[in-house]
Design a protein around this motif. Structure first.
Motif: not given
Length: 693
Positions: A224, A226-228, A281, A285-287, A290
């Motif tokens: 993965f 990096e995620v916030k 979430i 969004d970005a997560i 994924m």
């Protein structure tokens, strides 16, 4: 008269037998006769003989210097006879003209054909490029031959090392590396995977199976970015409970926990608390991107590929000692008959007091111990109370199931847990339907059914699993399918069933959690505010993509479990083993969930236990060869020797599986074996099979 002519791209010579208009009847030296049109005739000659002309022409062609001939030809188009006069310094004799034509025709990079017997010299730049290409191919052929020799000698060429996996699963078939690998395999009469293993391109068959899966499902890698970590609403209330989870010892994605509170009026409130990544979430969004790309966590013995990044799992998993955001379903019960008085859904912060583990408690928490109130373990009173309720829940489901025309569900099947430590595998049996299993399974089914109705009542679509009522024959009607509206799951004995209790590891559950939260927040306006509106085409796309991914992941897990079964055989040096006959030539080993086919197996009753001699097994093809050693005399007649309890359970389980496509008999334990047992862990997987499947 003789003719030198072109036929089907080849030049031939023969004697004329007859002529009719523009056609000749010609006889070759071999005696074969052909009809030759005048437009195909290159030369007419009286001598030498046709055979001699071809022999002399081929000698002339071999002696012609192509570079000199190309210089002589000039830049204009020419006929071969014209060039012959220039090249030989005289009008060419028949064998000279024929030899020149053969040389021109066989040199397409030097001379471009422009018509019958007519050519043009290639431009200098084109010629040089073509010659460079030929030289390059010659050098590549030499390198390729060297690669083949190295592979045959058991050495992996250095250039193969960074591309070993690509050569196996996504090769450039025009590359010299692939051609060398293919040639070496043909000469050695082996396969590319086996040759890679023998030369060190792959460390082990396990790496082969794993890499093949990654190339198909994770071509860009399984890591993965990096995620916030998203924040959750700050105003969530703190629940006045002490919740506890029940999982396998190696579980890290803890999705669900339970709590019990005795109310002042004598009633009991049971809480089912589900990790709530949906509070942080958001759709698109970005997560979310994924998670949607992966659709589910992938499990295999000893490893897993998570749906969500580890940092996010750590933020939302229901770890002991933490206060975690959760979506809670509370059921208020009347303990006199364990009927449900009311239910309530809340988004809140839940204190987690303990993470209980099957490995520690299964031996203590038995039906007998619960009946006698014996043993000491955390949350003993809570577990005892839950045990009483879930038995009522199960009876209610079975009554509903029977109302659909199905037989009672069989719970005496066996789970096999796989634990891998430093490539040493341990496979243990655990009978399904043990109290802790049943408590978790029944409460997750209750939550999924209740929340499914909650969404339906608010007019909000969700992702449901339905069974029964379809078109076609019995098998088609009982096939479990995913739909976006509430529909009965006859095998489970519920009016609707929406996967909602594993949002950390199944995308469908995360989607349903968003929908449930929208119902909770917006009430009657939820259909307008929910992330997925009624008839949202994207929801159908998610169902289709999830089905495809989940099926592929399940096949991979099954293959890896079979691999570790074969590793167990080698590890235990198992040669003579006991097996149970499933049907005809299909048997399963007693100690591990390894199913094999034994061609020529004599006709014996299903459920009989026999002894096998394992001759060999292959960790690459995942195949096993065995021979029958003996059928114990005591088991020869199923009419005279009753089967033991395990065999009875196996046969009943197989009949259910055949009649109901297996899932109706197994789905009741899906939440236990799927959501809480080892198949959601990094160190273990759980394979549910009939008692002797």
């Amino acid at each position: 008269m003789n003719l030198f002519f072109e036929e089907s791209g080849d030049f031939k010579a023969g004697a004329v037998l007859s002529q009719q208009g523009e056609a000749y009847q010609v006889e070759m030296a071999s005696g074969k006769r052909s009809k030759v049109k005048s437009k195909d005739v290159m030369l007419q000659f009286a001598s030498p003989s046709p055979a001699k002309l071809l022999e002399d022409a081929q000698a002339i062609a071999q002696d012609i210097d192509l570079d000199f001939l190309w210089e002589v030809a000039g830049e204009d188009e020419f006929g071969f006879a014209e060039l012959g006069t220039e090249y030989f310094g005289h009008a060419p004799l028949p064998h000279e003209a024929a030899g020149l034509l053969l040389r021109l025709h066989s040199s397409p990079i030097y001379f471009y054909r422009k018509g019958k017997g007519r050519y043009k010299a290639a431009p200098q730049a084109s010629l040089q490029a073509a010659l460079a290409g030929i030289e390059k191919k010659k050098q590549q052929a030499l390198v390729q031959a060297q690669y083949v020799e190295e592979l045959k000698a058991g050495k992996l060429p250095d250039s193969f090392k960074p591309m070993a996996l690509q050569l196996l699963f996504r090769p450039d078939k025009n590359g010299i590396e692939f051609k060398a690998l293919d040639a070496a395999c043909r000469e050695l009469q082996t396969t590319p995977p086996r040759l890679m293993l023998s030369t060190g391109g792959l460390a082990s068959p396990k790496d082969l199976h794993y890499a093949k899966f990654l190339f198909e499902f994770f071509p860009k890698g399984s890591g993965f970015p990096e995620v916030k970590i998203p924040s959750v609403p700050a105003d969530l209330p703190l629940a006045d409970v002490q919740a506890f989870s029940i999982d396998d010892v190696t579980t890290t994605e803890i999705d669900d926990a339970l709590s019990v509170v005795k109310l002042a009026d004598g009633n009991v409130r049971v809480g089912i608390h589900i990790a709530a990544p949906g509070l942080g979430i958001k759709r698109d969004d970005a997560i979310d991107a994924m998670a949607r790309q992966r659709m589910s966590t992938v499990y295999m013995p000893g490893e897993k590929i998570t749906m969500l990044p580890d940092s996010l799992v750590e933020a939302f998993t229901l770890d002991e000692g933490k206060k975690c955001p959760a979506l809670s379903l509370y059921a208020t019960l009347d303990p006199s008959d364990w009927s449900v008085i009311s239910t309530e859904t809340r988004a809140e912060i839940v204190p987690i007091s303990a993470n209980l583990r099957h490995n520690d408690l299964d031996a203590l928490v038995t039906e007998e111990a619960l009946a006698e109130n014996s043993g000491e373990y955390p949350h003993k009173d809570d577990i005892s109370l839950l045990w009483q309720w879930v038995q009522v829940l199960e009876r209610g489901r079975m009554a509903k199931r029977e109302s659909f025309g199905l037989r009672p569900e069989q719970n005496n099947r066996v789970d096999f847990n796989f634990y891998v430590d430093n490539d040493v595998v341990t496979i243990t049996r655990r009978k399904r339907g043990a109290p802790l299993d049943k408590i978790v399974a029944e409460l997750m089914i209750f939550a999924n059914s209740t929340w499914g109705k909650f969404m339906a009542d608010h007019g909000v679509p969700g992702i449901y699993r339905a069974q029964g009522g379809g078109a076609g024959g019995w098998a088609a009607k009982m096939q479990v399918r995913m739909v976006t509206h509430a529909a009965p799951h006859q095998g489970l004995g519920v009016d609707q069933y929406a996967w909602s209790t594993s949002p950390l590891r199944r995308y469908t559950d995360l989607v349903n959690q968003w929908q449930i939260l929208a119902c909770l927040e917006h009430g009657v306006t939820a259909p307008l505010a929910a992330p997925f509106k009624p008839r949202d085409a994207d929801l159908f796309a998610i169902v289709s993509a999830f089905d495809s991914a989940y099926s592929g992941y399940a096949d991979f897990q099954s293959g890896m479990e079979r691999y570790w079964c074969l590793r167990w055989l080698a590890q235990e040096q198992a040669r003579q083993v006991d097996a149970v006959v499933l049907k005809d030539e299909i048997l399963r080993l007693v100690d591990i969930p390894l199913v094999i086919r034994l061609p020529g197996m004599p006709q014996v009753a299903r459920g009989l236990q026999v002894k096998l001699d394992l001759l060999r097994w292959d960790e690459v093809d995942l195949t096993v060869e065995a021979r029958l050693l003996e059928i114990p005399t005591a088991q020869q007649s199923a009419d005279t020797e009753p089967m033991d309890e395990e065999d009875e359970a196996m046969l009943q389980g197989m009949e259910d599986a055949a009649q109901e496509d297996a899932e109706a008999a197994a789905e009741g334990a899906e939440e236990s074996a799927g959501d809480n047992a080892g198949d959601e862990t990094a160190g273990a997987t759980t394979t549910p099979v009939p008692a002797a499947e």
